[in-house]
Design an enzyme around this catalytic site. Structure first.
Site, PDB file in Angstrom:
ATOM      1  N   CYS A  46     -27.641 -16.876  -5.511  1.00 25.02           N
ATOM      2  CA  CYS A  46     -28.231 -15.636  -5.028  1.00 25.02           C
ATOM      3  C   CYS A  46     -29.276 -15.946  -3.965  1.00 25.02           C
ATOM      4  O   CYS A  46     -30.366 -15.391  -3.958  1.00 25.02           O
ATOM      5  CB  CYS A  46     -28.819 -14.812  -6.168  1.00 25.02           C
ATOM      6  SG  CYS A  46     -29.863 -15.735  -7.266  1.00 25.02           S
ATOM      7  N   GLY A  47     -28.952 -16.864  -3.087  1.00 22.93           N
ATOM      8  CA  GLY A  47     -29.833 -17.163  -1.964  1.00 22.93           C
ATOM      9  C   GLY A  47     -31.160 -17.736  -2.431  1.00 22.93           C
ATOM     10  O   GLY A  47     -31.235 -18.449  -3.422  1.00 22.93           O
TER      11      GLY A  47
END
Lengths: 137, 286
Positions: free
Chosen positions: B88-89
């Site tokens: 998720c980055g």
């Protein structure tokens, strides 16, 4: 003369609208609330919340406890989503602590290092493929 | 055409990866919408409880609950909310960086910090630098308040006993799909807020005692805040994952284009070579 009723739980609004009479299972017994009721603040027991509206069928909701706030024209039922009792809460807290300790015991840097190494190996392999492709051009 | 085949296999493998990232992107998008709805759904409860606390404080100006009184800070507590899964980055890393900054600040003031964590990522990150007092993981996409109660209670008990003097909540704030901001919020003592003045002096009928009632309302208030933080963090997680997966899919597309070009070049080279061989062969015969 009407009451405005808000029935909310932490996970969502259950009911919001007007009513002529509301019945709630308060801690010291069931209370019926009509418009212009005196301000009241009480805890609720697990039980039914019944909302009566003019010309409509009575609506029933089950709550597992919570807090009830009454003002002359406003009834707010803050319902719990979970069964609450001192010992249940205590057990939950104990469990949360235990989880942290258990994981601390089995936490070892070895797994982290192993993971990092495998990631590094993968990245290196990828890089060599890219290099090979580039040099082929 | 030996090289050509290798490139072809590589293209296939990147295509497969792209299929996965695309699917994850779409899953994250739909989960994000649901998570946002849950954030909205949680809002009325927190508002109502906040209002009741305001009323109560106004009706009893002299009565003070420990949860509402500022005291000298000797030790603070933090609840850190993270995701369970990665991909998720920079969502978790940005938050952890902010938490580390806070830890350093308190360290400068010689104030020790106790941490409890929500989510597996925070658990494995903070385990290396601190002792975690309590944790809850694997909440899934639909967290329930029930699962958080224990962890929160650990901190509330510490506050009540006086072993921590302030409690903070650290989590991500959902600004929009592209932006999620690490956010710090003070849970205890409950920050004052300017409520509208009630016209007349009046008081509730209490069942049971006001002190006891206020206690259970304040506990629920803190829990509602944490729950909201957790749900909002899920929305952030899904948004961040969606964006990360979108850029991964785009990158995969670029790589496929490059590889395709490579493949075409090699194929062309092979054909040219074959042709020249035939021409040369024919020239030699005639």
């Amino acid at each position: 003369m009407k009451l405005h009723v808000d029935l909310v739980s932490a996970e969502g609004q259950i009911y919001s609208g007007s009513a002529t009479m509301v019945f709630v299972a308060a801690e010291l017994g069931e209370v019926g609330i009509a418009p212009r009721h005196a301000p009241l603040l009480t805890r609720m027991r697990p039980g039914q919340v019944r909302i009566q509206q003019e010309g409509q069928e009575e609506q029933q909701f089950f709550v597992s406890g919570g807090v009830l706030e009454v003002q002359p024209h406003l009834v707010t039922v803050m319902a719990d989503t979970a069964e609450r009792a001192a010992d249940i809460d205590e057990a939950a807290a104990e469990k949360a602590k235990q989880r942290a300790e258990e994981n601390l015991a089995k936490a070892d840097d070895k797994t982290d290092i192993a993971r990092a190494q495998s990631e590094l190996a993968e990245a290196a392999a990828r890089l060599s493929i890219v290099k090979k492709l580039r040099s082929n051009r | 055409m030996a090289g050509g085949k290798e490139v072809k296999t590589k293209i296939k493998s990147v295509e497969n990866t792209q299929k996965i990232t695309k699917a994850m992107e779409m899953v994250a998008a739909s989960k994000m919408r649901k998570a946002q709805e849950r954030v909205e759904a949680a809002r009325p409860y927190a508002q109502k409880i906040r209002r009741t606390i305001g009323h109560l404080a106004q009706a009893n100006p002299d009565f003070q609950h420990p949860f509402m009184v500022e005291r000298e800070v000797n030790r603070v507590g933090m609840i850190v909310i993270s995701t369970d899964r990665g991909l998720c980055g920079g969502l978790n890393i940005n938050l952890f960086r902010k938490v580390l900054g806070e830890l350093r600040e308190w360290d400068k003031k010689n104030v020790p910090v106790d941490i409890v964590v929500v989510g597996r990522k925070a658990a494995s990150f903070f385990r290396r630098i601190k002792d975690i007092k309590a944790e809850v993981t694997d909440l899934g996409d639909q967290p329930h308040l029930e699962d958080l109660i224990g962890t929160i209670k650990v901190m509330l008990d510490d506050y009540r006993e006086g072993s921590i003097d302030r409690l903070f909540l650290m989590g991500n704030e959902f600004v929009n799909t592209m932006t999620q901001r690490p956010d710090i919020q003070q849970l205890l003592p409950v920050p004052e807020d300017e409520d509208e003045e009630l016209p007349d002096h009046w008081d509730y009928i209490y069942e049971p005692e006001p002190a006891e009632l206020l206690e259970s309302i304040l506990v629920r208030y803190v829990e509602a805040q944490v729950y909201q933080g957790v749900v909002e963090n899920v929305a952030c997680e899904m948004a961040a994952r969606m964006v990360a997966m979108k850029s991964a899919s785009d990158n995969a597309g670029d790589i496929i284009d490059d590889l395709q070009l490579e493949y075409n070049k090699q194929r062309q080279a092979a054909i040219t070579q074959e042709l020249s061989e035939i021409v040369a062969g024919a020239a030699a015969v005639s």
